[in-house]
Scaffold this motif. Structure first.
Motif, PDB file in Angstrom:
ATOM      1  N   VAL A 122      31.193  49.162  35.913  1.00 49.46           N
ATOM      2  CA  VAL A 122      31.875  48.523  36.785  1.00 49.46           C
ATOM      3  C   VAL A 122      31.466  49.122  37.787  1.00 49.46           C
ATOM      4  N   ASN A 123      30.918  47.852  38.962  1.00 42.93           N
ATOM      5  CA  ASN A 123      30.778  47.847  40.069  1.00 42.93           C
ATOM      6  C   ASN A 123      32.128  47.703  41.597  1.00 42.93           C
ATOM      7  N   ILE A 124      32.016  48.353  42.363  1.00 45.08           N
ATOM      8  CA  ILE A 124      33.285  47.662  43.850  1.00 45.08           C
ATOM      9  C   ILE A 124      32.694  48.160  44.963  1.00 45.08           C
ATOM     10  N   SER A 125      33.001  46.936  46.136  1.00 46.23           N
ATOM     11  CA  SER A 125      32.249  47.241  46.903  1.00 46.23           C
ATOM     12  C   SER A 125      33.451  47.705  48.203  1.00 46.23           C
ATOM     13  N   ILE A 126      33.511  48.607  49.008  1.00 47.83           N
ATOM     14  CA  ILE A 126      34.695  48.856  50.234  1.00 47.83           C
ATOM     15  C   ILE A 126      33.666  48.719  51.729  1.00 47.83           C
ATOM     16  N   ARG A 127      34.559  47.155  52.271  1.00 45.85           N
ATOM     17  CA  ARG A 127      34.285  46.846  53.663  1.00 45.85           C
ATOM     18  C   ARG A 127      34.867  47.531  54.499  1.00 45.85           C
ATOM     19  N   ASP A 128      35.028  48.066  55.246  1.00 44.16           N
ATOM     20  CA  ASP A 128      35.826  48.731  56.128  1.00 44.16           C
ATOM     21  C   ASP A 128      34.950  49.502  57.209  1.00 44.16           C
ATOM     22  N   SER A 129      35.155  48.743  58.895  1.00 45.55           N
ATOM     23  CA  SER A 129      35.184  49.300  59.725  1.00 45.55           C
ATOM     24  C   SER A 129      35.274  51.079  60.075  1.00 45.55           C
ATOM     25  N   ALA A 130      36.542  51.518  60.080  1.00 43.10           N
ATOM     26  CA  ALA A 130      36.550  52.689  59.993  1.00 43.10           C
ATOM     27  C   ALA A 130      35.284  53.215  59.275  1.00 43.10           C
ATOM     28  N   ILE A 131      35.318  53.140  58.412  1.00 45.80           N
ATOM     29  CA  ILE A 131      33.467  54.083  57.886  1.00 45.80           C
ATOM     30  C   ILE A 131      33.008  54.621  58.555  1.00 45.80           C
ATOM     31  N   SER A 132      32.501  53.626  59.961  1.00 51.60           N
ATOM     32  CA  SER A 132      31.499  54.173  61.073  1.00 51.60           C
ATOM     33  C   SER A 132      32.338  55.563  61.291  1.00 51.60           C
ATOM     34  N   ASN A 133      33.416  55.803  61.898  1.00 51.08           N
ATOM     35  CA  ASN A 133      33.517  56.944  62.013  1.00 51.08           C
ATOM     36  C   ASN A 133      34.261  58.416  61.468  1.00 51.08           C
ATOM     37  N   PHE A 134      33.170  57.911  59.805  1.00 46.85           N
ATOM     38  CA  PHE A 134      33.210  58.704  58.945  1.00 46.85           C
ATOM     39  C   PHE A 134      32.344  60.360  59.659  1.00 46.85           C
TER      40      PHE A 134
END
Length: 1465
Positions: free
Chosen positions: A1374-1386
């Protein structure tokens, strides 16, 4: 050898141990006239049949040996009785022939040992034909060929066959001689051979050829012998076959025959054909040229019908058929014309020619006509009434011995019968018919009247004179009685004739012929003859006495006796009897009997002569009728009676009489004297000669023979006795006792010997040829005995110390010649005591001792240097016997001896020593055989082979081969004579090679093949386990099958498994999906196991250890000696740098490193890698390597640099490459680059250092210095790596190949930051600068693929396997996508967590920042993806809270005016 051409065959019974000792004893025995009556001879031993043939130089010697009744040979304490025979009288070798094992010659020992692989089968040096006997006509050549092929195991192309139909035989010739023995052995028990009654035997080695197509000129015995002696060799015999235009030539030697067969021949310019001839077959072998003959056509022969009916009446057809059968002719007389047909046996004769077939018709016709000529038929014209008038008289005359037929229509009387019965019958029957006709005519014309006639006139007109009447009766009415014994009285016989014929005695007369056991009866009436002959056939008395009666033929012969010498002249007699009788056909003179036999043309002339009295040359002669069938004349009452002569005595020497009685020669002499009608009686000293009664039973015996018998018998007896001789010699009894044994040994039992002590005389008697010259020889022996007795009274005895070696040398160096001067000197050598006993006169002994001392002084000696095994061989052998065979038999006067365990060579001269040493090196040899498996030496078969070889090549007295083991039992040492050593070594090497236990492996393409063969093909290879000959082990680590057992079983098993593996289909399926490998290592593997149970293929998940083991196997040869240094890891670095780390003592390794110098850093970033990435190879596996490709080459990373020489501070010569100094190889074989300074300040691409297992950099001075320079982050990185260590296949490879890291975007600080990679043995870092400010960058780590090895019987099976694997993984993926602007702050720490998450959960995490809101995509197993999703969302929430808190702090700082402090932080 040609002069020894008179052979005998020796037979007897003895054990194998005794037989081995017979060679010399037979030679001694048959050369001794005393023991065997023999003489000069040679002994031949037949290796194939193990029999003995003795060849003598003269035929009389051989005859003497054959005439001796008993031949006895003593072997030790056992007496062996020998039987001797002439080989010409023996059709085949007897089964009880002496099995002789000749003592092997040390020069050519191979003649006495077999050379084949099977030690108990004699080797056939040449191919010999095999004869198949009892081959019926129904067996075709193709059927026979197939039968031979099945029995022998030899294909048809490797043998040829020739059918000999006339012998019901086929001859098979094999190309390979070894096939003959096998065929003969197998045929004895083969079922088909028994069913068809076939027998197989080897044909003899023939020395004969058959020469065909000879011209009349060339068909000459002397010419052919001279021709073939020129082109072949000595000819033993030539047999001419003129009718077949052929000859059979027998050579003395087989080789000469072979030479003749190889070339083409023309005799008198006419090509002749030559074929090998075999006496046991009685025919030649033609091969494909054998002539095929066809039976001639039948034909008919005309025979007089009356003769045919006579033969049928008398049942004589079968008798004629038997006679014609000798001409291979069958007769059919059912029709008037006789049919003559060829017998099929005509073509089955041993020697058959075209000329004989073509001439069969003529031969058969001539033979048949010859047989029919014994029968005669004639016709007489006669009226039927006349026949009826004379019928009874005629039939009474001829009885049933003549066929009689009256044909009234033809007015002819036909008669047929045996010629001797019918001779003269025609004229007699004619007269009888004429008389009957006259009588009938008289009866028709007669009248009755009374006429007076005086008695005298009547007598003269009706009765002929007495002599005339007698002659007529004799000619017509005589009967012969045969088988009349001498004891039969004439009166008794006359009474019997009277009873049978019913004729009174006055009407017949009788004459006895005792020498013929015959009587002749003459009847006055012809009818009485017929009745007598007919009655006698069934009369009881005739049957009881065995008498036979037949009619006496008419005769035209007379016997004239009492002829004077003048009258005994053929011409005179013929002229005389032609004058008084008539034409004379033949005259036979019998001068010794004073008689002659006259044969007239006509019977009337004979009768005329008998009627008158005759004088020839004024001497009265007597004439009697002579009958050829009786071979005597009939004398009537004038037949003479003879009386036997008187016996008389003859004197012979008493010794001769005793000799004849002893040798049982009386019966032989009696047989010879019986030819003189003489009987002998030798029971008394005077021989009695008596006449044999058979003397009077001779045909035509005369007075002269009777009177001269005594003289003839006496002369004959004296002539016979002249073949024997006797003599006497005066001798004293003591002298006789001294010479008795020698004289009796000389003459044996062929001569009678008698010593009369009272007379002082020796009497000897025997055959003249044996006695010739014997008197003088015996006289000399007696004289010598007398002289010897005189010498014995004056002789002395002395003893000399002589070693066996010295005695042997003296024997070869003129010992016999030294004794020649003193013939009476007697030597007796005691080998055990080393003493030579001398007996003779004092002067003779002194002379001989001086000669021995002189020989000792000139003897040479030297130590014999040979290797240890040969020294042991020579030490164990009998020095004396071995020296004789090695040196003395070759004309080298030298011997060797053993002294204090050393070998000493002694010779008559220095040259003899050199030749002996050279001969020793040429003849002897030792050979070492390596034993790879010492367990072979403990096998019972090895012990049996060892004993068999020892007993076969060695005897109790002579040793040819010695077999020993080395002290370590790792070698078998064979020493002895060269050829036997080679043979024995070959047998031992073959045995060790076949029976040594080995372990070998069959490499296959993958582990799937191993599993497939183990699980799916078990039925095919289980038989190896059942036989317990091979152990099969399927390797669970490496793709191979281990086989162990004896080499002879392992090698076929290797081939079997290789063939099986090569027939399979294999493939590799790589699934590069996150979590795929994890799934199949956990849940998927159980699912696969369940699904594969009933499938025709195998699936194996490739593990890292599989690659590790394969790499070790494949790199072992390329890396050479590196394998011995233990675990190895090789890493390909940037800019063509190859680094290899090895777990081993550093001082034990001698590396060669060519590391180019780089001014630029190896990579950038505090935790980054080179941009290109790199590959590593090691024993922990590699995800990026190609499956099955393990090759590498260090030379491809070397860089060409300029070299300059300089002197290093350490004093070593070194070469410098652009700042890097590489030292030349030192004594420790190390290559190093020494430089001065601190290691933490080094500016190099790689620093290699050891590190502890817990990766603590504070341990060790170098590690501590590096940690101090690099900072605490280096320890943190190593600590994190240690935590992840157990889940990573290859830390160096995986860590350096691909993982998430931060790439600096700002300019790096001046202070360098060190980046490290690690293994247990290897530590390295980059000296590039580390950035101060970084931003988050997410790098996707390389997915470790799931590699599957597939195996099946067909390509379709592999397709099914791929579909099964793909379907299983798709269900769990299976594959799943997670979209979130917070990722750019990792942050960097978040990146480390994501990287750890990828490795921990085996999921793929990808970051896409190109869109407005960054997206993280997760791929992998369902449960792992959901777990990762949950953790990432937790991270997002934490980042959101952190960012919210920072914003709040920033806002508060902003509001409080502390914005600069926040910025600085």
């Amino acid at each position: 050898m040609e002069e020894y051409s008179y052979p005998i065959v020796v037979e007897g019974d003895c054990s194998p141990e005794q037989a081995k000792r017979l060679n010399n004893k037979l030679q001694i025995y048959f050369q001794s006239k005393k023991k065997s009556q023999g003489g000069e001879c040679v002994i031949q031993f037949n290796e194939k049949s193990s029999t003995v043939t003795v060849l003598f130089k003269a035929s009389d010697i051989r005859d003497n040996v054959l005439s001796k009744e008993d031949h006895v040979l003593t072997i030790g304490n056992v007496t062996v009785k020998l039987k001797v025979s002439n080989p010409e009288d023996v059709e085949k070798e007897p089964e009880n022939s002496i099995q002789l094992t000749m003592e092997a010659s040390y020069q050519q020992p191979s003649q006495n040992v077999p050379t084949g692989n099977k030690l108990d089968v004699k080797n056939l040096k040449e191919s010999c034909p095999v004869a198949l006997e009892n081959v019926s006509d129904e067996l075709s050549k193709n059927v026979l060929a197939l039968l031979v092929e099945n029995v022998s195991g030899v294909p048809e192309k490797d043998f040829s066959m020739e059918l000999i139909t006339e012998l019901n035989t086929a001859v098979v010739t094999f190309k390979n001689p070894s096939a003959v023995g096998k065929f003969l052995e197998e045929s004895k028990t083969h079922k088909k051979f028994k069913d068809y009654g076939l027998k197989a035997r080897a044909l003899e080695r023939s020395t004969c050829v058959q020469v065909e197509n000879l011209s009349a000129e060339a068909n000459n015995k002397m010419l052919l012998e001279m021709y073939f002696e020129k082109w072949g060799g000595p000819v033993e015999e030539t047999i001419i076959c003129p009718l077949g235009q052929a000859a059979i030539v027998t050579f003395t030697n087989v080789e000469d025959k072979e030479d003749v067969l190889k070339i083409k021949h023309s005799i008198f310019d006419i090509p002749v054909k030559i074929y090998p001839y075999y006496k046991s077959l009685g025919t030649a072998l033609y091969g494909s040229s054998r002539p095929t003959l066809k039976l001639p056509e039948p034909f008919t022969v005309s025979v007089h019908p009356a003769i045919r009916k006579f033969l049928l009446m008398k049942s004589l057809i079968s008798s004629i058929s038997d006679k014609m059968g000798l001409q291979f002719c069958q007769i059919d007389m059912d029709k008037p014309e006789v049919l003559l047909s060829p017998d099929p046996a005509l073509l089955k004769q041993k020697v058959e020619t075209r000329r004989y077939i073509d001439g069969w018709a003529k031969n058969a016709s001539d033979t048949f006509k010859s047989i029919i000529s014994n029968y005669t038929a004639f016709e007489l014209p006669v009226l039927y009434p006349v026949w009826t008038k004379a019928e009874s008289d005629i039939k009474g005359l001829v009885t049933d011995q003549v066929y009689v037929y009256m044909d009234a229509s033809k007015v002819a009387l036909t008669m047929a019968g045996a010629t001797h019965d019918i001779n003269g019958v025609k004229s007699v029957v004619g007269k009888m018919l004429d008389r009957a006709s006259t009588q009938m005519e008289r009866e028709r014309s007669s009248v009755t009247d009374d006429v007076k006639v005086t008695p005298a006139v009547h007598s003269q007109n009706t009765v002929p004179s007495g002599s005339e009447a007698e002659v007529n009766l004799q000619g017509l009415y005589a009967v012969v009685l045969e088988n009349v014994s001498v004891e039969t009285n004439k009166d008794v016989l006359a009474l019997l004739v009277e009873n049978v014929s019913s004729v009174p005695e006055k009407d017949f007369s009788m004459e006895l012929i005792p020498e013929l056991n015959t009587a002749v009866v003459i009847f006055q009436s012809p009818s009485a003859v017929g009745k007598f002959l007919e009655e006698s056939q069934t009369h009881k008395k005739f049957q009881d006495y065995g008498w036979k009666a037949r009619a006496l033929e008419g005769s035209t012969c007379v016997r004239v006796e009492n002829l004077s010498a003048e009258a005994n002249n053929k011409m005179l007699l013929e002229l005389y009897f032609e004058k008084w009788g008539g034409p004379v056909e033949e005259t036979i003179i019998c001068p010794l009997e004073e008689a002659a036999i006259i044969t007239f043309n006509n019977e009337e002339d004979k009768q005329k002569v008998l009627k008158m009295k005759h004088k020839i040359s004024n001497v009265p002669v007597k004439i009697y009728p002579f009958y050829k069938s009786l071979d005597t004349a009939l004398y009537g009452s004038n037949r003479r009676t003879w009386k036997l002569p008187e016996s008389f005595r003859v004197n012979i020497h008493p010794a001769l009489r005793k000799f004849l009685l002893k040798k049982r020669l009386i019966s032989s002499i009696s047989d010879k004297m019986s030819k003189q009608f003489c009987q002998i009686d030798m029971d008394k000293p005077e021989v009695l000669l008596s006449p044999d009664p058979a003397l009077l039973k001779q045909k035509g015996v005369t007075r002269r023979q009777i009177d001269g018998w005594a003289k003839d018998a006496s002369d004959a007896f004296k002539s016979i006795i002249s073949n024997y001789t006797a003599f006497e010699l005066p001798v004293l009894y003591p002298v006789w006792t001294k010479a008795e044994s020698d004289i009796k040994g000389l003459v044996t039992d062929q001569v009678f010997i008698y010593m009369d002590e009272s007379k002082g005389a020796l009497t000897m008697a025997g055959a003249t040829h044996d006695m010739n010259g014997l008197k003088s020889v015996v006289g000399k022996m007696l004289d010598r005995a007398s002289t010897q007795m005189e010498r014995e009274r004056s002789s002395v005895t002395e003893v000399m110390e002589v070693t066996p070696v010295m005695y042997s040398l003296l024997q070869q160096d003129g010992l016999q010649n030294a004794l020649t001067a003193s013939l009476q000197l007697h030597l007796d050598y005691d080998k055990k005591m080393n003493k030579l006993h001398l007996s003779g006169l004092q002067t003779e002994i002194l002379t001989f001792k001086n000669w021995v001392l002189e020989k000792k002084l000139i003897m040479k000696e030297k130590p014999l240097k040979v290797d240890r095994s040969l020294r042991e061989f020579l030490r164990l052998a009998d020095c004396d016997e071995m020296s004789k065979d090695l040196f003395i038999a070759q004309g080298i006067i030298a011997v060797y001896t053993v002294e204090n365990e050393d070998l000493l060579l002694i010779g008559s001269t220095g040259q003899a020593l050199s030749e002996a040493e050279k001969k020793l090196k040429m003849v002897l040899q030792s050979k070492d055989i390596i034993v790879e498996d010492r367990a072979v030496l403990a096998l019972p078969q090895w012990q049996d082979l060892h004993k068999q070889l020892q007993s076969l090549y060695n005897t109790s007295k002579k040793r040819i081969v010695l077999i020993n083991l080395s002290l370590q039992r790792d070698k078998v040492i064979v020493s002895g004579f060269r050829e036997p050593v080679a043979e024995v070594s070959r047998h031992l090497e073959d045995f060790i090679e076949k029976h040594s236990k080995v372990e070998d492996s069959v490499r296959v393409k993958s582990h799937a093949v191993v599993e497939f063969m183990k699980e799916r093909k078990s039925d095919d290879w289980q038989h190896f386990l059942k036989s317990d000959e091979v152990t099969v082990c399927f390797d669970s680590i490496r793709p191979r099958i281990k086989l162990s057992g004896e080499r002879r079983f392992v090698q076929p098993a290797m081939s079997f498994f290789k063939k099986m593996a090569n027939a399979l289909y294999t493939d590799t399926l790589i699934i590069k999906k996150a979590g795929a490998k994890k799934y199949f290592k956990e849940e998927g593997i159980y699912m696969l196991s369940f699904l594969l149970k009933e499938k025709g293929f195998v699936i194996v998940l490739q593990e890292d250890h599989m690659l590790k083991e394969e790499e070790e196997d494949d790199k072992g040869k390329d890396r050479g000696s590196l394998d011995k240094f233990g675990q190895c890891c090789e890493v390909q670095m940037p800019r063509r740098v190859s680094v290899r780390a090895i777990r081993k003592e550093f001082s034990a390794f001698s590396p060669k490193m060519n590391v180019p110098h780089h001014k630029k850093p190896l990579w950038h970033g505090s935790y980054g890698h080179r941009d290109q990435g790199y590959q590593g190879q090691g024993n922990q596996g590699n995800r990026n390597q190609k499956f099955g490709d393990h090759s590498y080459d260090h030379r491809n990373i070397e860089r060409q640099v300029h070299r300059r020489e300089e002197k290093d501070y350490s004093g070593f010569s070194s070469a410098r490459y652009d700042g890097l100094t590489v030292l030349e190889t030192t004594r420790k074989r190390l290559q190093i680059s020494p430089s001065k300074g601190n290691i933490e300040a080094a500016k190099d691409d790689v620093i290699v250092n050891t590190i502890s297992d817990d990766l603590d950099l504070k341990t060790g001075a170098i590690s501590e210095a590096l940690l101090k320079t690099a900072g605490h982050r280096l320890q943190e990185e190593f600590t994190a790596a240690r935590i992840r260590r157990h889940g990573i296949s290859s830390p160096v490879t995986k860590r350096l190949q691909s993982h998430q890291h931060f790439t600096p975007k700002t300019k790096p600080l001046r202070k360098p930051a060190q980046t490290f990679g690690w293994t247990n043995e290897l530590m390295f870092w980059d000296t590039s600068e580390s950035p101060k400010n970084e931003e988050f960058v997410m790098m996707v780590e390389e997915i470790e693929p799931a590699v599957f090895q597939l195996c099946g019987d067909t390509p379709q099976d592999l397709n099914k396997a791929r579909d099964m694997i793909n379907s299983l993984i798709l269900k769990e993926y299976v594959n799943i996508s997670i979209r979130d602007s917070a990722i750019s702050n990792f942050s960097k720490e978040d990146a480390v967590m994501l990287s750890t998450m990828q490795r921990e959960l085996s999921v793929s995490i990808k970051l896409d920042r190109k869109v407005q809101d960054p997206v993280i995509t997760l791929e992998g197993l369902t449960r792992d993806v959901h777990t990762a999703e949950s953790r990432i969302r937790d991270m997002i929430r934490w980042v959101e809270r952190h960012e919210s808190k920072r914003r709040e702090e920033f806002t508060a700082a902003w509001l409080n005016g502390n914005i600069w402090t926040l910025y600085r932080t």
